[in-house]
Design a protein around this motif. Structure first.
Motif, PDB file in Angstrom:
ATOM      1  N   LEU A 182      17.962  21.518  -9.627  1.00 51.14           N
ATOM      2  CA  LEU A 182      18.478  22.033  -8.361  1.00 51.14           C
ATOM      3  C   LEU A 182      19.185  23.368  -8.573  1.00 51.14           C
ATOM      4  O   LEU A 182      18.998  24.321  -7.803  1.00 51.14           O
ATOM      5  CB  LEU A 182      19.430  21.002  -7.739  1.00 51.14           C
ATOM      6  N   GLY A 183      19.991  23.438  -9.631  1.00 53.40           N
ATOM      7  CA  GLY A 183      20.687  24.689  -9.931  1.00 53.40           C
ATOM      8  C   GLY A 183      19.732  25.809 -10.288  1.00 53.40           C
ATOM      9  O   GLY A 183      19.951  26.966  -9.914  1.00 53.40           O
ATOM     10  N   TRP A 184      18.658  25.465 -11.006  1.00 59.54           N
ATOM     11  CA  TRP A 184      17.660  26.482 -11.355  1.00 59.54           C
ATOM     12  C   TRP A 184      17.010  27.056 -10.098  1.00 59.54           C
ATOM     13  O   TRP A 184      16.864  28.273  -9.965  1.00 59.54           O
ATOM     14  CB  TRP A 184      16.606  25.847 -12.259  1.00 59.54           C
ATOM     15  N   ARG A 185      16.633  26.181  -9.163  1.00 60.08           N
ATOM     16  CA  ARG A 185      15.998  26.653  -7.921  1.00 60.08           C
ATOM     17  C   ARG A 185      16.958  27.510  -7.097  1.00 60.08           C
ATOM     18  O   ARG A 185      16.578  28.572  -6.585  1.00 60.08           O
ATOM     19  CB  ARG A 185      15.521  25.453  -7.101  1.00 60.08           C
ATOM     20  N   LEU A 186      18.193  27.033  -6.979  1.00 62.83           N
ATOM     21  CA  LEU A 186      19.175  27.798  -6.210  1.00 62.83           C
ATOM     22  C   LEU A 186      19.444  29.143  -6.869  1.00 62.83           C
ATOM     23  O   LEU A 186      19.568  30.175  -6.188  1.00 62.83           O
ATOM     24  CB  LEU A 186      20.469  26.992  -6.079  1.00 62.83           C
ATOM     25  N   GLY A 187      19.525  29.166  -8.180  1.00 59.75           N
ATOM     26  CA  GLY A 187      19.769  30.418  -8.893  1.00 59.75           C
ATOM     27  C   GLY A 187      18.653  31.425  -8.708  1.00 59.75           C
ATOM     28  O   GLY A 187      18.907  32.624  -8.542  1.00 59.75           O
ATOM     29  N   VAL A 188      17.403  30.948  -8.732  1.00 59.84           N
ATOM     30  CA  VAL A 188      16.263  31.847  -8.520  1.00 59.84           C
ATOM     31  C   VAL A 188      16.318  32.452  -7.118  1.00 59.84           C
ATOM     32  O   VAL A 188      16.132  33.663  -6.933  1.00 59.84           O
ATOM     33  CB  VAL A 188      14.931  31.100  -8.744  1.00 59.84           C
ATOM     34  N   VAL A 189      16.583  31.605  -6.126  1.00 53.60           N
ATOM     35  CA  VAL A 189      16.635  32.092  -4.739  1.00 53.60           C
ATOM     36  C   VAL A 189      17.754  33.114  -4.578  1.00 53.60           C
ATOM     37  O   VAL A 189      17.559  34.188  -3.986  1.00 53.60           O
ATOM     38  CB  VAL A 189      16.821  30.917  -3.758  1.00 53.60           C
ATOM     39  N   VAL A 190      18.931  32.811  -5.107  1.00 54.04           N
ATOM     40  CA  VAL A 190      20.067  33.724  -4.980  1.00 54.04           C
ATOM     41  C   VAL A 190      19.811  35.015  -5.754  1.00 54.04           C
ATOM     42  O   VAL A 190      20.082  36.121  -5.257  1.00 54.04           O
ATOM     43  CB  VAL A 190      21.363  33.045  -5.473  1.00 54.04           C
ATOM     44  N   GLY A 191      19.267  34.911  -6.967  1.00 57.58           N
ATOM     45  CA  GLY A 191      18.993  36.095  -7.766  1.00 57.58           C
ATOM     46  C   GLY A 191      18.000  37.032  -7.098  1.00 57.58           C
ATOM     47  O   GLY A 191      18.199  38.253  -7.070  1.00 57.58           O
ATOM     48  N   VAL A 192      16.947  36.465  -6.535  1.00 55.89           N
ATOM     49  CA  VAL A 192      15.947  37.287  -5.838  1.00 55.89           C
ATOM     50  C   VAL A 192      16.558  37.915  -4.586  1.00 55.89           C
ATOM     51  O   VAL A 192      16.335  39.098  -4.296  1.00 55.89           O
ATOM     52  CB  VAL A 192      14.715  36.428  -5.478  1.00 55.89           C
ATOM     53  N   THR A 193      17.330  37.137  -3.842  1.00 55.05           N
ATOM     54  CA  THR A 193      17.944  37.669  -2.627  1.00 55.05           C
ATOM     55  C   THR A 193      18.912  38.798  -2.945  1.00 55.05           C
ATOM     56  O   THR A 193      19.036  39.758  -2.181  1.00 55.05           O
ATOM     57  CB  THR A 193      18.674  36.547  -1.861  1.00 55.05           C
ATOM     58  N   MET A 194      19.605  38.701  -4.089  1.00 54.39           N
ATOM     59  CA  MET A 194      20.531  39.765  -4.489  1.00 54.39           C
ATOM     60  C   MET A 194      19.814  41.100  -4.658  1.00 54.39           C
ATOM     61  O   MET A 194      20.399  42.162  -4.414  1.00 54.39           O
ATOM     62  CB  MET A 194      21.214  39.383  -5.800  1.00 54.39           C
ATOM     63  N   LEU A 195      18.557  41.062  -5.067  1.00 54.88           N
ATOM     64  CA  LEU A 195      17.796  42.290  -5.269  1.00 54.88           C
ATOM     65  C   LEU A 195      17.196  42.814  -3.974  1.00 54.88           C
ATOM     66  O   LEU A 195      16.486  43.827  -3.978  1.00 54.88           O
ATOM     67  CB  LEU A 195      16.695  42.059  -6.306  1.00 54.88           C
ATOM     68  N   ILE A 196      17.474  42.101  -2.900  1.00 52.08           N
ATOM     69  CA  ILE A 196      17.035  42.549  -1.580  1.00 52.08           C
ATOM     70  C   ILE A 196      18.232  42.937  -0.727  1.00 52.08           C
ATOM     71  O   ILE A 196      18.265  44.009  -0.128  1.00 52.08           O
ATOM     72  CB  ILE A 196      16.225  41.445  -0.870  1.00 52.08           C
ATOM     73  N   SER A 197      19.221  42.056  -0.668  1.00 51.64           N
ATOM     74  CA  SER A 197      20.400  42.313   0.160  1.00 51.64           C
ATOM     75  C   SER A 197      21.607  41.604  -0.429  1.00 51.64           C
ATOM     76  O   SER A 197      21.757  40.386  -0.275  1.00 51.64           O
ATOM     77  CB  SER A 197      20.161  41.842   1.596  1.00 51.64           C
ATOM     78  N   GLU A 198      22.475  42.357  -1.085  1.00 52.95           N
ATOM     79  CA  GLU A 198      23.706  41.790  -1.611  1.00 52.95           C
ATOM     80  C   GLU A 198      24.586  41.279  -0.477  1.00 52.95           C
ATOM     81  O   GLU A 198      25.341  40.321  -0.637  1.00 52.95           O
ATOM     82  CB  GLU A 198      24.458  42.836  -2.437  1.00 52.95           C
ATOM     83  N   GLU A 199      24.485  41.919   0.682  1.00 48.49           N
ATOM     84  CA  GLU A 199      25.320  41.516   1.822  1.00 48.49           C
ATOM     85  C   GLU A 199      24.953  40.118   2.304  1.00 48.49           C
ATOM     86  O   GLU A 199      25.838  39.321   2.638  1.00 48.49           O
ATOM     87  CB  GLU A 199      25.182  42.530   2.959  1.00 48.49           C
ATOM     88  N   ILE A 200      23.673  39.799   2.352  1.00 49.09           N
ATOM     89  CA  ILE A 200      23.250  38.466   2.770  1.00 49.09           C
ATOM     90  C   ILE A 200      23.758  37.415   1.803  1.00 49.09           C
ATOM     91  O   ILE A 200      24.238  36.336   2.205  1.00 49.09           O
ATOM     92  CB  ILE A 200      21.713  38.394   2.898  1.00 49.09           C
ATOM     93  N   VAL A 201      23.706  37.695   0.504  1.00 52.64           N
ATOM     94  CA  VAL A 201      24.218  36.756  -0.496  1.00 52.64           C
ATOM     95  C   VAL A 201      25.727  36.591  -0.334  1.00 52.64           C
ATOM     96  O   VAL A 201      26.255  35.478  -0.420  1.00 52.64           O
ATOM     97  CB  VAL A 201      23.874  37.221  -1.919  1.00 52.64           C
ATOM     98  N   ALA A 202      26.437  37.694  -0.096  1.00 51.78           N
ATOM     99  CA  ALA A 202      27.882  37.614   0.105  1.00 51.78           C
ATOM    100  C   ALA A 202      28.214  36.771   1.326  1.00 51.78           C
ATOM    101  O   ALA A 202      29.138  35.936   1.290  1.00 51.78           O
ATOM    102  CB  ALA A 202      28.465  39.019   0.256  1.00 51.78           C
ATOM    103  N   ILE A 203      27.471  36.964   2.404  1.00 49.70           N
ATOM    104  CA  ILE A 203      27.682  36.180   3.618  1.00 49.70           C
ATOM    105  C   ILE A 203      27.467  34.692   3.340  1.00 49.70           C
ATOM    106  O   ILE A 203      28.286  33.838   3.720  1.00 49.70           O
ATOM    107  CB  ILE A 203      26.748  36.679   4.742  1.00 49.70           C
ATOM    108  N   ALA A 204      26.354  34.380   2.668  1.00 48.49           N
ATOM    109  CA  ALA A 204      26.051  32.979   2.361  1.00 48.49           C
ATOM    110  C   ALA A 204      27.114  32.387   1.434  1.00 48.49           C
ATOM    111  O   ALA A 204      27.540  31.238   1.619  1.00 48.49           O
ATOM    112  CB  ALA A 204      24.666  32.873   1.727  1.00 48.49           C
ATOM    113  N   ALA A 205      27.546  33.149   0.434  1.00 50.09           N
ATOM    114  CA  ALA A 205      28.522  32.641  -0.532  1.00 50.09           C
ATOM    115  C   ALA A 205      29.875  32.370   0.127  1.00 50.09           C
ATOM    116  O   ALA A 205      30.521  31.348  -0.156  1.00 50.09           O
ATOM    117  CB  ALA A 205      28.682  33.636  -1.675  1.00 50.09           C
ATOM    118  N   ILE A 206      30.310  33.280   0.982  1.00 50.18           N
ATOM    119  CA  ILE A 206      31.599  33.096   1.658  1.00 50.18           C
ATOM    120  C   ILE A 206      31.579  31.849   2.531  1.00 50.18           C
ATOM    121  O   ILE A 206      32.495  31.012   2.496  1.00 50.18           O
ATOM    122  CB  ILE A 206      31.941  34.346   2.499  1.00 50.18           C
TER     123      ILE A 206
END
Length: 582
Positions: A182-206
């Motif tokens: 589960l952590g591997w899948r979540l990490g891949v999704v977050v890592g890829v999203t970071m290379l598209i929009s750091e703001e979206i990742v920040a929003i999701a993380a907050i």
């Protein structure tokens, strides 16, 4: 004997509606992929990033730092919305068809991809195709995507939010021991999203962090041993995901924070939703009236950022879906979704609550979070994308729970009422026709023909007119794109670092500011002004000056150039070209 309709065909039933909505959103762009893009100056900025990354990769240069804009200082692309992963993947298209076409294709694909991903995720979470279709349609073609169609870093990044929601749901609601997977899948999704929009990742993380805090407080009195094991599993999953994500995007982040031209402090955005944004549709929705437009102009997030609309019918349908789920025994699910949606909505209101444009000075959580370094650059109104996703998820679970929650006699009536509410609610979010805020730039013929070869490759050029406004600077950037980034430009529109502080306008030497002023006013410079400008030119900034016919007083600029730049401007194609003499 009747044949059953194949399941794949049933699953594809929403696609024609999505294609219709896609045409409504992007009809002008679909008819001319190489034409102006929605998003104003930002659309040219995306195109510029794509072209610069393609040219850098083609020539073996560092694609994350460039002096092609804001010469000679340049800029660090990792501090900008360069959406580096899509830009890398689209380099063949950019080289063959142009940067504008690459960005246009991604803009068009984003809502369709978001709807499809959300549809798939909600179907897997609920086991109901109708539920998935309703949620996916609302998310991919609702108010957020209708308004933000020109901000491709947001629309592409938000494609992955349903996956993050689904994996987060499994992390907090499941006792599945395979936390590494589960952590591997979540990490891949977050890592890829970071290379598209750091703001979206920040929003999701907050939102995720605050949601976990609320859940921990809500269930603090449960079985302590079981709770301790569950929290340990969540921590291990999150830690594993963070490690995987860092492997994917860590080198890029290290370059961003340790590389050249680091920005130490961001802009605090005031673009936030009004409490009535949920009830007043913005200009991007079809059923918005003149009264709605007048009302939303009083909101802090007027225009494309006013993305919080849900409408009374959809809000009612969401409340009823929560009731259905509660009666079906899914109380924990209701609490998680409602608390997450409330957190996202509260954050989208900015630092304090406004009601119909009136400031109440009632602080929100964002009042405190916006003080955190880096987070201050997040636009509060954009938390509405999470609110919309939560609403889509609640509706999907509610629809899936209907057969189990209603008795035999009332089942059909309840389902019909639910169907009417959902259809009317979705219809209220119908997007307005046509792409919004398309910036049309007239490119002089000089930049699109071999005449531009008169400028030496990799030279630094001051092109006039060039104002400090985003649209004025973006026009020069468009000319540079059309010239295949043959030269670097002074100035520009992006996110620049000046002594660690952020600026949207590029550096402009005094001689460039004087020439721009002459072009606007037509007034010849004084001897003192000429001397000061000549001294700034001696510092070595600039090789050519290009004076286009779009300058208000081109003859005044041409007359001033010999004294300032030491050159006699020559007419080349439809511009005046001056090779600076030091």
């Amino acid at each position: 004997m009747t044949r059953r309709i194949p399941r794949w065909l049933v699953a594809a039933l929403p696609v024609p509606l999505w294609l219709l909505l896609l045409y409504i959103l992007f009809a002008p762009l679909l008819r001319d992929l190489g034409g102006p893009l929605p998003g104003g100056a930002d659309s040219i900025l995306y195109s510029w990033y794509f072209k610069d990354i393609q040219v850098s990769l083609w020539n073996g240069r560092n694609p994350f730092f460039t002096t092609a804009m804001n010469a000679p200082t340049g800029l660090n692309l990792m501090w900008n919305t360069a959406i580096v992963l899509p830009a890398f993947l689209m380099t063949p298209v950019t080289a063959a068809l142009g940067a504008g076409t690459s960005v246009a294709l991604l803009m068009i694909a984003a809502p369709l991809a978001a709807a499809a991903v959300c549809y798939r995720v909600l179907y897997r979470m609920t086991g109901n195709l109708t539920a998935g279709a309703v949620g996916g349609t609302l998310y991919g073609f609702g108010p957020f995507y209708a308004a933000q169609q020109g901000h491709v870093h947001l629309t592409l990044g938000a494609v992955f939010l349903p996956l993050i929601l689904s994996l987060g749901y499994r992390m907090v609601a499941s006792d599945d021991p395979s936390w590494r997977q589960l952590g591997w899948r979540l990490g891949v999704v977050v890592g890829v999203t970071m290379l598209i929009s750091e703001e979206i990742v920040a929003i999701a993380a907050i939102v995720a962090l605050l949601s976990l805090v609320v859940l921990a407080l809500r269930y603090r009195d449960r079985d302590r041993d079981r709770t301790r094991v569950h929290r340990a599993r969540i921590a291990k999953t999150a830690g594993w995901a963070a490690g995987v994500a860092f492997v994917i995007c860590g080198p890029f982040l290290l370059y961003q924070f340790l590389g050249p031209l680091v920005i130490r402090q961001g802009f605090h955005s005031s673009l936030a939703l009004d409490l009535l944004s949920t009830l007043r549709p913005g200009q991007s929705l079809y059923f918005a009236t003149a009264a709605d437009a007048a009302a939303t102009r009083r909101f802090p997030a007027d225009g494309v950022e006013n993305t919080g609309y849900l409408g009374p019918v959809l809000i009612l349908a969401t409340v009823l879906a929560c009731v259905v789920l509660h009666r079906a025994g899914q109380r924990a699910l209701v609490f998680w979704l409602v608390s997450t949606g409330a957190i996202a909505f509260g954050l989208s209101l900015g630092t304090s609550v406004r009601v119909n444009g009136t400031q109440t000075y009632l602080p929100t959580p964002w009042f405190f979070l916006s003080r955190v370094p880096v987070l201050e650059t997040v636009v509060p109104a954009r938390f509405s994308v999470v609110t919309l996703l939560v609403v889509a998820t609640v509706l999907a679970f509610g629809i899936a729970a209907l057969p189990r929650s209603a008795g035999d006699r009332t089942r059909q009536r309840v389902r019909w009422v639910a169907a009417v509410l959902v259809v009317v609610g979705l219809a209220a979010c119908w997007p307005a026709a046509g792409s919004r805020d398309r910036l049309r730039v007239a490119t002089p013929q000089f930049f699109t023909t071999s005449a531009v070869d008169a400028i030496g490759r990799n030279s630094v050029v001051l092109a006039l007119p060039q104002s400090q406004s985003p649209n004025g600077a973006a026009a020069v950037m468009k000319w540079q794109i059309d010239a295949d980034l043959r030269f670097s430009i002074i100035g520009g529109y992006s996110y620049f670092s000046r002594d660690g502080q952020p600026h949207y306008e590029g550096d402009m030497p005094s001689y460039g500011a004087l020439l721009q002023q002459i072009g606007v006013t037509g007034v010849a410079p004084t001897a003192a002004q000429t001397s000061t400008a000549r001294q700034s030119l001696a510092a070595g900034v600039g090789d050519y000056v290009v004076v286009t016919d779009q300058v208000a007083h081109p003859s005044a600029v041409v007359d001033a150039l010999p004294g300032i730049a030491g050159c006699a401007p020559q007419r080349v194609s439809d511009v005046y070209l001056c090779k600076i003499v030091r």
